[in-house]
Design an enzyme around this catalytic site. Sequence first.
Site, PDB file in Angstrom:
ATOM      1  CG  ASN A   9       2.537  -1.174   2.617  1.00 42.64           C
ATOM      2  OD1 ASN A   9       2.201  -2.137   1.920  1.00 42.64           O
ATOM      3  ND2 ASN A   9       1.813  -0.076   2.704  1.00 42.64           N
ATOM      4  CE  LYS A  11       2.605   2.195   0.061  1.00 44.46           C
ATOM      5  NZ  LYS A  11       2.362   3.616  -0.036  1.00 44.46           N
ATOM      6  CG  HIS A  96      -2.052   1.806   3.558  1.00 47.42           C
ATOM      7  ND1 HIS A  96      -2.223   2.701   2.537  1.00 47.42           N
ATOM      8  CD2 HIS A  96      -0.753   1.894   3.939  1.00 47.42           C
ATOM      9  CE1 HIS A  96      -1.066   3.309   2.302  1.00 47.42           C
ATOM     10  NE2 HIS A  96      -0.157   2.833   3.141  1.00 47.42           N
ATOM     11  CD  GLU A  98      -1.175   3.573  -0.821  1.00 47.70           C
ATOM     12  OE1 GLU A  98      -0.977   2.350  -0.902  1.00 47.70           O
ATOM     13  OE2 GLU A  98      -0.249   4.398  -0.705  1.00 47.70           O
ATOM     14  CD  GLU A 168       1.449   4.446   6.688  1.00 47.34           C
ATOM     15  OE1 GLU A 168       2.612   4.152   6.420  1.00 47.34           O
ATOM     16  OE2 GLU A 168       0.481   4.059   6.013  1.00 47.34           O
ATOM     17  N   GLY A 174       4.413   8.513   0.045  1.00 43.23           N
ATOM     18  CA  GLY A 174       4.872   8.445  -1.340  1.00 43.23           C
ATOM     19  C   GLY A 174       5.160   9.808  -1.961  1.00 43.23           C
ATOM     20  CB  SER A 214       8.230  10.389   2.649  1.00 42.93           C
ATOM     21  OG  SER A 214       7.327  10.466   1.558  1.00 42.93           O
TER      22      SER A 214
HETATM   23  P1  PGA Z   1       6.003   5.554   1.662  1.00 39.83           P
HETATM   24  O1  PGA Z   1       4.685   4.715   2.046  1.00 39.83           O
HETATM   25  O2  PGA Z   1       7.068   5.123   2.633  1.00 39.83           O
HETATM   26  O3  PGA Z   1       6.301   5.172   0.244  1.00 39.83           O
HETATM   27  O4  PGA Z   1       5.651   7.002   1.824  1.00 39.83           O
HETATM   28  C1  PGA Z   1       4.372   4.423   3.371  1.00 39.83           C
HETATM   29  C2  PGA Z   1       3.082   3.646   3.423  1.00 39.83           C
HETATM   30  O5  PGA Z   1       2.182   3.950   2.641  1.00 39.83           O
HETATM   31  O6  PGA Z   1       2.932   2.717   4.244  1.00 39.83           O
END
Ligand code: PGA
Length: 251
Positions: A9, A11, A96, A98, A168, A174, A214
């Site tokens: 992903n 982003k 997601h 976000e 998630e 992140g 992460s």
């Molecule tokens: P990350 O993000 O691996 O940077 O923690 C995962 C995601 O948001 O899909």
Amino acid sequence: MRKNIVAGNWKMNKNLQEGLDLVKDLQTALFNKKVKCDVIVCMPFVHLASVNGMIDKTKVKLGAQNCADKASGAYTGEVSAEMVASTGAKYVILGHSERRAYYGETNAILKEKVQLALANNLTPIFCIGEVLAERESGKQNAVVKKQIEEGLFDLSVEDFGKVVLAYEPVWAIGTGKTATSAQAQEMHAFIRQTLAAKYGQAAADATSILYGGSCNAGNAKELFTNPDVDGGLIGGASLKVDTFIPIVEAF
Ligand code: PGA
């Protein structure tokens, strides 16, 4: 039976040329490698058509990160599921955290998006997960169950069979703070149980449930060894070949 999947992903990272370069490098790195999972890269809309023109789909599959909750019409700035599909993309991340947190995406909106994605032959990678306060107060199962029920449970068993889930935990995204392997397995087993109660054990057993938050080269193997963890949705570590490929190789 169910597929193992490692999905990147990106982003809101990488301009078009950088995106093309990354896909090219990924393909080079995967060339002649026996990979034991599906590899998907989910990128900004504007990259999709160009990447589709150069991608080797036997190696890497193409996905978007969102689509509109309406089919077409006067929705300035939106991109429909049909438009995404017309680029050649086969997957779309929906829900997601976000998008839920910063763009007000509710379960009701996501339900529409899931249906439009499926109607256009896109596989939704449907994200669910609790925030830290919810985990600290022991509400994580209830939160995740509600997201699944309200976002997905109006689907027929046939349509449900086309969906991939991604658990998630928001506190792990992140942050460098991964869920422990035991926490991931416990939640994934609960998710599978929830799916089995609605759609039957066979459908639940056929559903890929990815872990995200992460996930990296150092922890992927341990996470993916769990019986109910069928791969990962990878943010930060998907932006470079050197950090993404070892996760693919964790299978
Ligand atoms: P990350 O993000 O691996 O940077 O923690 C995962 C995601 O948001 O899909």
